[in-house]
Enzyme design. Sequence first.
Site, PDB file in Angstrom:
ATOM      1  N   ASP A  25       0.882  -1.160   0.000  1.00  0.00           N
ATOM      2  CA  ASP A  25       0.000   0.000   0.000  1.00  0.00           C
ATOM      3  C   ASP A  25       0.922   1.213   0.000  1.00  0.00           C
ATOM      4  OD1 ASP A  25      -1.659   2.117   0.564  1.00  0.00           O
ATOM      5  OD2 ASP A  25      -2.387   1.347   2.475  1.00  0.00           O
ATOM      6  N   LYS A  87       3.206  11.146  -3.292  1.00  0.00           N
ATOM      7  CA  LYS A  87       2.097  10.597  -4.068  1.00  0.00           C
ATOM      8  C   LYS A  87       1.173  11.692  -4.609  1.00  0.00           C
ATOM      9  CE  LYS A  87      -1.497   7.050  -3.432  1.00  0.00           C
ATOM     10  NZ  LYS A  87      -1.960   6.073  -2.424  1.00  0.00           N
ATOM     11  N   GLU A 186      -7.147   0.643  -4.496  1.00  0.00           N
ATOM     12  CA  GLU A 186      -7.151   0.476  -3.042  1.00  0.00           C
ATOM     13  C   GLU A 186      -8.479  -0.073  -2.511  1.00  0.00           C
ATOM     14  OE1 GLU A 186      -5.825   4.374  -1.888  1.00  0.00           O
ATOM     15  OE2 GLU A 186      -3.817   4.008  -2.686  1.00  0.00           O
ATOM     16  N   ASP A 212     -12.854   5.358   1.748  1.00  0.00           N
ATOM     17  CA  ASP A 212     -11.432   5.430   2.128  1.00  0.00           C
ATOM     18  C   ASP A 212     -11.000   6.885   2.289  1.00  0.00           C
ATOM     19  OD1 ASP A 212      -8.668   5.524   2.265  1.00  0.00           O
ATOM     20  OD2 ASP A 212      -8.324   4.119   0.635  1.00  0.00           O
TER      21      ASP A 212
HETATM   22 MG    MG Z   1      -4.435   4.674   1.996  1.00  0.00          MG
END
Ligand code: MG
Length: 634
Positions: A25, A87, A186, A212
């Site tokens: 992840d 990211k 994800e 999320d």
């Molecule tokens: Mg995450």
Amino acid sequence: MPLLQIAEPGQSAAPHRHRLAAGIDLGTTNSLVACVRGSVAETLADAQGRHLLPSVVRFSATAPPLVGHAARDTAAADPLNTIASAKRLIGRGLADVHRLGGHLPYCFVDTDSAVPRIRTAGGDLTPVEVSAEVLKTLARRAEDSLGGPLTGVVITVPAYFDDAQRQATKDAATLAGLKVLRLLSEPTAAAVAYGLDRRDTGDEEGVHAIYDLGGGTFDISILRLTRGVFEVLAAGGDSALGGDDLDRAVAHWVIEQAGIGADNDPGTLRRLMQVACAAKERLSQEPSAELQLDLPDGRHWSGTLDRATFNALIDPLIGRTLTACRRALRDARVSTADIDAVVLVGGSTRVPLVRERVAELFGRAPLGDIDPDRVVAIGAAIQADLLAGNRPGDDLLLLDVIPLSLGIETMGGLVEPLIPRNTTLPAARYQEFTTFKDGQTAMAIHVLQGERDLVADCRSLARFELRGIPPMIAGAARIRVTFEIDADGLLRVSAAEQTSGVSARVEVKPSYGLSDGEIESMLRASLEHAGEDLAARRLHEQRLDGERVREALRSALARDGEALLDTAERARIDQALARFEATLTSTEAGMIQYAIGALERTCAFYVERRMNRTIHAAMAGRRVVEFVHPEQSS
Ligand code: MG
Ligand code: ADP
């Protein structure tokens, strides 16, 4: 897309030995690595027993980069050389970065290159290189813990990531010397972690919502599971909304309370953000939190934030996530009553107000018993184990969707969408266009991604030209533009004039992505710094890997090359295979790995065709028109 995947069940290399594979992840704030051991998926801890690795890298002129807690904890002392949230920048152009710029206390290099570079004591670095350091650290942790080299990894990306961001993530893995078995979104990984695929709902079908809220991104996905096949019905969210924004809301409150002027000292800004973040996290357990801050003018400030005030500060942000949820439900054409399970993912879902508002919207208590920080890595590990071939007989297929529509520029600066958002992957679509001038012999093709009508409002992915169109009167040429997207969400575009057969094809290398040459030279540079032993071991592994890929391709060609490929396609693959075989003797592991990637890219369309066949088989008896090639669906 790994050729590994196209080995047919029962025909994988025997005798079977457990291949070491990991799920990663790669988060904005924190990253984790997990793997399956003794049929249990678990996240792996570092030597101090910590599972989360802060996605923070500190560069220096004299020492190797520092990754994780040490880098995060010393960030305030060395803000310009400490890169967090890479990211947020990965796969983005300079223009995007300037938009985000206000929040980023880094020094961006002023270049003509479309890829942003950050000036640090360790050199001018792209976000891809920063992420590669995080991946390397996690891979090393996994190899130490598992006692051997990794065959491959599954890396998760937000469902909302566009083509450029996915490609850049893969580039980071390449730089880290990792083989990507698959990029997985994800939320899909979270659903796998909860075993929603294996759940007995009685009617074999379930619709699930994955909410999320991490540090830097918000994703909402509506997934449907039917007879072992996951489909992402809709993916939505906001790639610039997360726990960081909750921190900022608290920080603004502090600025007001403490009467600090707008001040650009990066060190103070970092300290302020750390104080705000700590208070926010405490408020998840306690009714109020104390805050202390040393100000640049030597003053000391302290204050108390209670939960009601905090809730009022963050409520508009939570509201934005709920709006995105409603939109995703609409896109998926389901109502909250159709949802069987709601899954919470991401550290920010520990905030009580988030849980309350999500429960309110969906009318049920969400699932949250797997640690919301780890759930994505655990799902990725399960998928990696499967793709590495450790679970023979288990053929769960994950079907994903494209998050944003893909199209091309037409006259007047307008975008003609070819593949609408939320189309299930892999997918291929074509559309015919024509010339607008008499005698026109070339046509510029501009590939865009986004939901807006105007070119200026969409993201430019690539430009290429179709040349050699025979001169005809305007409107007589028939130019077929085909978009193909593989299971990782990566796009290839081709154009062909139908009457003459003139064609052009591009692998969409986003305009602001890294070129193959740049990756190659970064790879060289990183190899120069690697230890000799490591290099030798990698070389051996890469050769084995290369041989496996060669064998997989040869045997695939022998099985169905004739049925699935026309002569020209076959020639192209044979040529690529010959080039590849020549590279296998290279003494640089990186070159071999790179060649594997190149071969896989060349063969991707073939792999996809084989995969479509597998999907057909898996979904026998169901309507498959939505995700087959248009010529097959009429
Ligand atoms: Mg995450
Ligand atoms: P990402 O996926 O973006 O890397 P994570 O899922 O690791 O992010 O979540 C990180 C975010 O979760 C950070 O903003 C962090 O402050 C927040 N977080 C972690 N624990 C808590 C908590 N107990 N209460 C509120 N927020 C938390």
